[in-house]
Scaffold this active site. Structure first.
Site, PDB file in Angstrom:
ATOM      1  N   GLU A 110       0.825  -1.213   0.000  1.00 34.86           N
ATOM      2  CA  GLU A 110       0.000   0.000   0.000  1.00 34.86           C
ATOM      3  C   GLU A 110       0.859   1.263   0.000  1.00 34.86           C
ATOM      4  OE1 GLU A 110      -3.130   0.632  -0.432  1.00 34.86           O
ATOM      5  OE2 GLU A 110      -3.705  -1.455  -0.623  1.00 34.86           O
ATOM      6  N   TYR A 146      -7.132   6.346   4.342  1.00 38.85           N
ATOM      7  CA  TYR A 146      -7.240   5.394   3.242  1.00 38.85           C
ATOM      8  C   TYR A 146      -6.387   4.150   3.509  1.00 38.85           C
ATOM      9  CZ  TYR A 146      -5.883   2.763  -0.704  1.00 38.85           C
ATOM     10  OH  TYR A 146      -5.590   1.679  -1.477  1.00 38.85           O
ATOM     11  N   ASP A 164     -10.185   6.041  -2.290  1.00 40.94           N
ATOM     12  CA  ASP A 164      -9.014   6.581  -2.996  1.00 40.94           C
ATOM     13  C   ASP A 164      -9.500   7.221  -4.301  1.00 40.94           C
ATOM     14  OD1 ASP A 164      -9.629   4.480  -4.688  1.00 40.94           O
ATOM     15  OD2 ASP A 164      -7.558   3.766  -4.871  1.00 40.94           O
ATOM     16  N   CYS A 221     -25.959   3.821 -13.505  1.00 46.22           N
ATOM     17  CA  CYS A 221     -24.971   4.911 -13.503  1.00 46.22           C
ATOM     18  C   CYS A 221     -25.579   6.223 -14.010  1.00 46.22           C
ATOM     19  CB  CYS A 221     -23.778   4.520 -14.372  1.00 46.22           C
ATOM     20  SG  CYS A 221     -22.534   5.822 -14.442  1.00 46.22           S
TER      21      CYS A 221
HETATM   22  S1  SF4 Z   1     -21.201   3.174 -16.810  1.00 42.60           S
HETATM   23 FE1  SF4 Z   1     -19.278   4.134 -17.342  1.00 42.60          FE
HETATM   24  S2  SF4 Z   1     -19.108   5.874 -15.977  1.00 42.60           S
HETATM   25 FE2  SF4 Z   1     -20.677   4.540 -15.149  1.00 42.60          FE
HETATM   26  S3  SF4 Z   1     -19.607   3.239 -13.690  1.00 42.60           S
HETATM   27 FE3  SF4 Z   1     -19.647   2.154 -15.636  1.00 42.60          FE
HETATM   28  S4  SF4 Z   1     -17.702   2.706 -16.627  1.00 42.60           S
HETATM   29 FE4  SF4 Z   1     -18.050   4.181 -14.976  1.00 42.60          FE
END
Ligand code: SF4
Length: 337
Positions: A34, A113, A131, A201
C-alpha cells in the site's frame, strides 16, 4: 438506488488482477504494497514491492536496516518521505504489526485510506476505502457534483463509500471497487459499454462521465532551476546530502546551485573555472517543475571545496541513494551509477 457491491464483487471474481500482494494476508506485506503503490503505477510498484518483500520480509528486518539502505532500495520511486515513514513505522512496531484499526492508523505515514485498506484486506475489518478510483466510481454512478477535494466532498464520499461496503466481504469489495476504477471506470474513456453498473450509472445516463468527479483546486506548479556540478578531483567526486524542509530529504546529489532563472550560476569555490553545461532535463513533480542542468569540472588536488560536500571514490557512487533527476543527468555524462 441499488447497492453496487453485488455487481462489483461478481465482476471482481471474473476479472481480478493477479498481483503479488494479493497472494498473502500478511498485514506487513500488505502495508508494504500500500505504501509503495501510493502515487505509483502498479507496473512500476510491483518491482519495488518484490524487492522490498525479499530484502525486508518482516517488520524487524526493515527496522534494523539503516535509513540509507532503505532509501537506496527506494531509489527511483519518488516521494521519498514514504520510505522514511516506512522505516520509522517499522521501528515503532517492535517486531509485530498492529492488530487494530487504531494501531494501524497510528503508524507513521498511514492515513485514513491506507488504514482502511490494510485492515480490510488483511483482517477483513469493515472499513471502506476511499481513494482516487473510489471517488471516480462513486461520483459517476451516483452523479455527485460535490468537489472531491473539499471538506464536504470528503465527508460525503466517505459516508457513501461506507454505506456501499459489503461488510462481510470488506477485503474483496474494497479491492473490487479500486480495481474496477483502475481498469473499467477510468479517468479517460471509461468502458461504459458492458459495464456491470451501467444501468444504475447517473453519469452514463446524463452523458456526464467526462465532467465527474469534480475537483475544486488546481495544483499550483512552481518552477525551479537546479545546476549540478560533477566535480572530478583525480579519482574522486563530490556529493551532498540533502537536508529537511524540501524535496528528496536525506538523499545524495552532486553539489547543487539553485537559481530563480535558467542563467548559469556563479560558484565562488570554482575560482573562475569554466562551467560548461553537459545537458539539461525537465523533471516534473506533483507541485514543481525542475529544470536540471549538469556541468563537469576538473579540479586540481590542491583545490578546497566547502565542507558540506562529501568526497567519495567515483566507483562508490552506486552505494548512495540519489534522486531520479540526478541519475538521469549522470547518464547524460555517461557516468555509471
Ligand atoms: S457506466 Fe461508465 S461511468 Fe458509469 S460506472 Fe460504468 S464505466 Fe463508470
Amino acid at each position: 438506488m441499488k447497492k453496487i457491491s453485488a455487481p462489483l464483487l461478481e465482476w471482481y471474481s471474473m476479472y481480478k488482477r493477479d498481483l503479488p500482494w494479493r497472494r498473502t494476508k500478511d498485514p506487513y506485506l500488505i502495508w508494504l504494497s500500500e505504501i509503495i503503490l501510493q502515487q505509483t503505477r502498479v507496473a512500476q510498484g510491483t518491482e519495488y514491492y518484490l524487492r522490498f518483500a525479499k530484502t525486508f520480509p518482516t517488520p524487524s528486518s526493515l527496522a534494523s536496516a539503516t535509513e540509507d539502505e532503505v532509501l537506496k532500495l527506494w531509489q527511483g520511486l519518488g516521494y521519498y518521505s514514504r520510505a522514511r515513514n516506512l522505516h520509522a513505522a517499522a521501528k515503532s512496531m517492535k517486531g509485530k504489526f498492529p492488530r487494530t484499526y487504531e494501531g494501524v492508523r497510528a503508524l507513521k505515514g498511514v492515513g485514513d485510506y491506507t488504514a482502511a485498506a490494510i485492515c480490510s484486506i488483511a483482517y477483513n475489518m469493515p472499513y471502506a476505502v476511499v481513494d482516487g478510483n473510489v471517488y471516480r466510481v462513486l461520483s459517476r454512478v451516483f452523479g455527485i457534483d460535490t468537489p472531491i477535494d473539499s471538506n464536504d466532498g470528503k465527508k460525503q464520499f466517505s459516508a457513501l463509500a461506507q454505506t456501499q461496503l459489503d461488510k462481510k466481504n470488506a477485503s474483496e469489495y474494497n479491492q473490487a471497487i479500486m480495481d474496477f476504477g483502475a481498469t473499467v471506470c477510468t479517468p479517460q474513456c471509461p468502458q461504459c459499454k458492458g459495464c456491470p453498473l451501467a444501468k444504475q450509472c447517473v453519469a452514463r445516463r446524463k452523458n456526464r462521465t467526462e465532467e465527474l468527479p469534480v475537483k475544486e483546486k488546481k495544483t499550483k506548479l512552481s518552477t525551479r532551476y537546479f545546476h549540478y556540478i560533477y566535480v572530478e578531483q583525480g579519482n574522486c567526486i563530490y556529493l551532498h546530502k540533502r537536508g529537511g524542509g524540501d524535496i528528496w530529504q536525506n538523499l545524495y546529489e552532486l553539489p547543487l546551485f539553485e537559481t530563480s532563472t535558467e542563467k548559469r550560476p556563479k560558484v565562488a569555490w570554482l575560482k573562475g573555472a569554466e562551467l560548461t553545461p553537459m545537458g539539461t532535463l525537465k523533471h516534473v513533480l506533483s507541485h514543481q517543475i525542475i529544470y536540471g542542468t549538469i556541468y563537469k569540472v576538473k579540479l586540481p588536488h590542491s583545490a578546497k571545496l566547502p565542507t558540506e560536500f562529501i568526497k567519495i571514490k567515483k566507483g562508490d557512487l552506486k552505494k548512495y541513494a540519489i534522486p531520479r533527476l540526478v541519475q538521469k543527468l549522470l547518464e547524460k555524462i555517461k557516468t555509471e551509477i
